[in-house]
Design an enzyme around this catalytic site. Structure first.
Site, PDB file in Angstrom:
ATOM      1  CG  HIS A 379      -2.265   0.634   0.979  1.00 20.43           C
ATOM      2  ND1 HIS A 379      -2.455   1.717   0.143  1.00 20.43           N
ATOM      3  CD2 HIS A 379      -3.489   0.337   1.451  1.00 20.43           C
ATOM      4  CE1 HIS A 379      -3.728   2.051   0.129  1.00 20.43           C
ATOM      5  NE2 HIS A 379      -4.384   1.223   0.904  1.00 20.43           N
ATOM      6  CE1 TYR A 493      -8.219   6.806   7.650  1.00 21.39           C
ATOM      7  CE2 TYR A 493      -9.239   5.172   6.216  1.00 21.39           C
ATOM      8  CZ  TYR A 493      -8.273   6.139   6.436  1.00 21.39           C
ATOM      9  OH  TYR A 493      -7.367   6.446   5.454  1.00 21.39           O
ATOM     10  CB  SER A 495     -10.227   5.026   2.680  1.00 20.47           C
ATOM     11  OG  SER A 495      -9.225   5.516   1.819  1.00 20.47           O
ATOM     12  CB  THR A 506      -6.536   8.512   1.283  1.00 25.46           C
ATOM     13  OG1 THR A 506      -5.565   8.396   2.335  1.00 25.46           O
ATOM     14  CG2 THR A 506      -6.319   7.436   0.236  1.00 25.46           C
TER      15      THR A 506
END
Length: 661
Positions: A379, A493, A495, A506
């Site tokens: 990532h 959260y 994204s 992001t």
């Protein structure tokens, strides 16, 4: 038989009398495979990076707006006394040190017009984190199976995935891959007129031309790291390695490593039969499971892996590691038969047992014994927008025109194969490290609980008819499910991509709001006096509030990344930590219990990731035209994904019932 030459998959010896063979090759190989139609997935009129120079810069929010949004996110989670304290800390920050930190940020941003203010600190955040990559960071996506089962056999599927991936790569490298553009009104902008007009506009102005069509080009700076890229473990902070000149693929099977060239000296993609023949040879290698699979070390804590890797280099494995690091990507051939076990499918692509994986690679394509195909990606180098574009384009390519066909399997010749085995030199110390990591990793993944839900009653189309945002419905369901189980709300959260800006990454949407809290309380207390019509209005209000947060985040007007960077500037200065960051409520808000993200596409069968904290949930979800789905992960002994999925099913039903009043 493995030929260890370096010329590629197929080598022909042509004698003076071999004129007929030369003519045959000219017709078959050159005519069929040295064409632009085979070599490139797309030949776009508009160059791939045409809009890059004119993309707007990621805005830095006003400090007052960030503080207000931060307090709003805290309100559903704090009691009155806690909220008063946090409000006073925010006021002091806004009046004092926040101003000086904001000034430094604005100054730094002005000095670096080529990038965004989040790029370097966010990149460093990933590379400095010492947690292992699988589950914690690497997400996965699985392709929807093909309509013809014959194309979903392991060899045929793997060959077509490799060929289509290379076609994408060639289009990208030659700047003829269609630029990534978000079309507000596709009927007006996703047209030849749009392409003909915008390609004539100089790059430094091209974004403005697209904007006139209500089309928004997206940042494509991450795409180059899709291929030939690996995250290298180093003590304290990893680094990204990229070698665009490499022409080989690395294939893993049973913990063994193999390599062969997939591009020739002219960077042309080799024929499907050549690639298939190499893969077939690997699949027919009868060596048992590797007793000491080095790949499992990529599942280690990063400093631990850095030390183990240094020892591998010292014991003569530098060239093999370089081969893996520079490979176009890694193709993983599993012996696993998944069948119809959805949970097994999820676990296979999320983590497996680590022995046939290389989690450091920018991405790995994974094909199971029974022909499921998917991707596991690292990532730090990039986000879901780039990966999903690649994923969808490859799926479209193998579906519309697969380049290798089931009836060609029997035509493959072993003599044409040129595959090199990569055999690590493993001493007693490395053996011990590998054995220990295998045991540690197995113990870790055994604690992971996975479950899923697919709701056929809801979908994007129905939500829109009811006047609610599908994403808001999903997020409300996540809140309601947890509130039903625990009687409280938790830091959440979601994204959100900021790829509409140059080097955007992001932003966080905070879907736990006062509006969601009100609904959760009302729907779980079953107050008789509250009619369904009132609940419906509350859900509509919740959807509106969520849409505002989403719009702000997409436009770079969230608060999380802004506060993150201000905190990093403060740390670099070495001054006393600003009072807003000393507040326990700040740490609590960033201890994410519900971590959610979506990569919705009709090409995605399933996707997900692990919890980001030991007692949290990882919630990967999809929103399709006629259904909603979610994959939930948790760790045993803290929260329970199975119970959460049951509560989520009830939440969907409750919301559905209310909306249909």
């Amino acid at each position: 038989m493995f030929a260890l030459t370096k010329s590629g998959c197929r080598r022909f010896m042509i004698s003076r009398g071999g004129v007929a063979l030369v003519q045959q090759l000219a017709r078959s190989t050159v005519a069929l495979y040295d064409t632009t139609e085979y070599q490139y997935m797309q030949i776009s009129k508009v160059p791939t990076l045409h809009f890059q120079a004119s993309l707007p810069r990621l805005p830095i929010p006003k400090l007052e707006d960030t503080c207000r949004r931060y307090l709003n996110a805290q309100k559903p989670l704090l009691n009155n006394e806690e909220l008063q304290k946090t409000s006073s800390y925010v006021s002091k920050f806004l009046a004092g040190e926040g101003q000086s930190l904001q000034k430094l940020l604005l100054q730094s941003n002005a000095e670096n017009p080529h990038t965004s203010y989040i790029t370097e600190p966010w990149f460093d955040m990933y590379l400095q984190d010492r947690k292992p990559l699988p589950i914690n960071y690497n997400p996965f996506l699985v392709f929807v199976p093909g309509t013809d089962p014959k194309y979903d056999t392991q060899l045929v599927k793997a060959t077509n995935l490799v060929v289509s991936s290379l076609r994408f790569l060639k289009s990208l490298k030659n700047n003829i891959l269609e630029p990534e553009v978000f079309h507000m009104k596709p009927e007006k902008s996703d047209t030849q007129l749009f392409r003909n007009v915008t390609r004539l506009i100089p790059s430094r102005f091209s974004w403005y031309g697209a904007y006139l069509f209500k089309a928004f080009p997206l940042d494509m700076s991450q795409y180059k790291n899709l291929f030939n890229t690996t995250r290298i473990p180093e003590l304290g902070k990893d680094r990204i390695f990229h070698d665009p000149s490499a022409k080989h693929l690395v294939v893993m099977r049973r913990g063994h490593f193999y390599t062969f060239d997939v591009l020739d000296a002219n960077d042309s993609i080799r024929s499907p039969k050549e690639i298939a023949a190499c893969l077939k040879t690997i699949l027919e290698d009868d060596r048992p499971l590797n007793r000491y699979p080095v790949g499992v070390l990529t599942s280690s804590e990063r400093d631990q892996w850095a030390r183990a890797r240094s020892h591998l280099v010292e014991t003569g494995n530098r060239e093999i590691l370089q081969k893996i690091d520079s490979a176009v990507f890694v193709m993983i051939l599993d012996d696993e038969i998944i069948g119809t076990e959805y949970n097994k499918l999820i676990k296979t692509y999320l983590h497996a047992d680590g022995t046939n994986r290389w989690f450091d690679k920018s991405f790995s394509l994974i094909v199971s014994k029974d022909g499921y195909g998917g991707i596991n990606f690292e990532h730090s180098w990039g986000d879901g927008v780039a990966v999903l574009r690649f994923f969808q384009d490859v799926k479209g390519d193998i579906s519309k025109k697969p380049r290798f066909h089931p009836n060609e399997v029997d035509e493959l010749s072993k003599e044409s194969v040129n595959v090199e085995r990569l055999n690590f030199s493993i001493d007693a110390k490395s053996e011990s490290i590998i054995d220990q990591q295998k045991a540690d990793y197995q113990a870790w993944v055994n604690r992971l609980c996975v479950d899923f839900i697919i709701n056929e009653e809801f979908g994007k189309d129905q939500c829109k008819k009811l006047g609610v945002s599908p994403d808001a419905v999903m997020q409300l369901a996540f809140q309601l499910a947890l509130y039903t189980l625990e009687g409280k709300l938790v830091p959440t959260y979601e994204s959100c991509s900021t790829a509409a800006y140059k080097h955007g990454r992001t932003e966080t949407i905070r879907p736990c709001t006062l509006e969601t809290k009100a609904i959760c309380v009302a729907m779980t207390q079953k107050r008789i006096e509250l009619f369904k019509s009132e609940l419906k209005k509350m859900i509509l209000d919740c959807s509106k509030a969520h849409n505002v947060l989403t719009k702000e985040a997409v436009m770079g007007q969230g608060f999380d990344r802004h506060l993150f960077v201000l905190r990093k500037i403060s740390e670099k200065l070495g001054s006393t930590k600003p009072i807003i960051f000393q507040d326990p409520a700040y740490d609590a808000l960033n201890y994410i219990i519900l971590s959610t993200s979506t990569l919705s596409s009709p090409d995605v069968m399933v996707g997900g990731f692990g919890p980001v904290v030991p007692d949290g949930y990882g919630v990967g979800y999809m929103i399709q035209d006629n259904r909603l789905g979610s994959v939930v992960t948790s760790y045993e002994g803290s929260r329970n994904a199975n119970q959460y999925i049951q509560a989520l099913a009830h939440a969907f039903k409750s919301i559905h019932d209310v909306l249909h009043t």
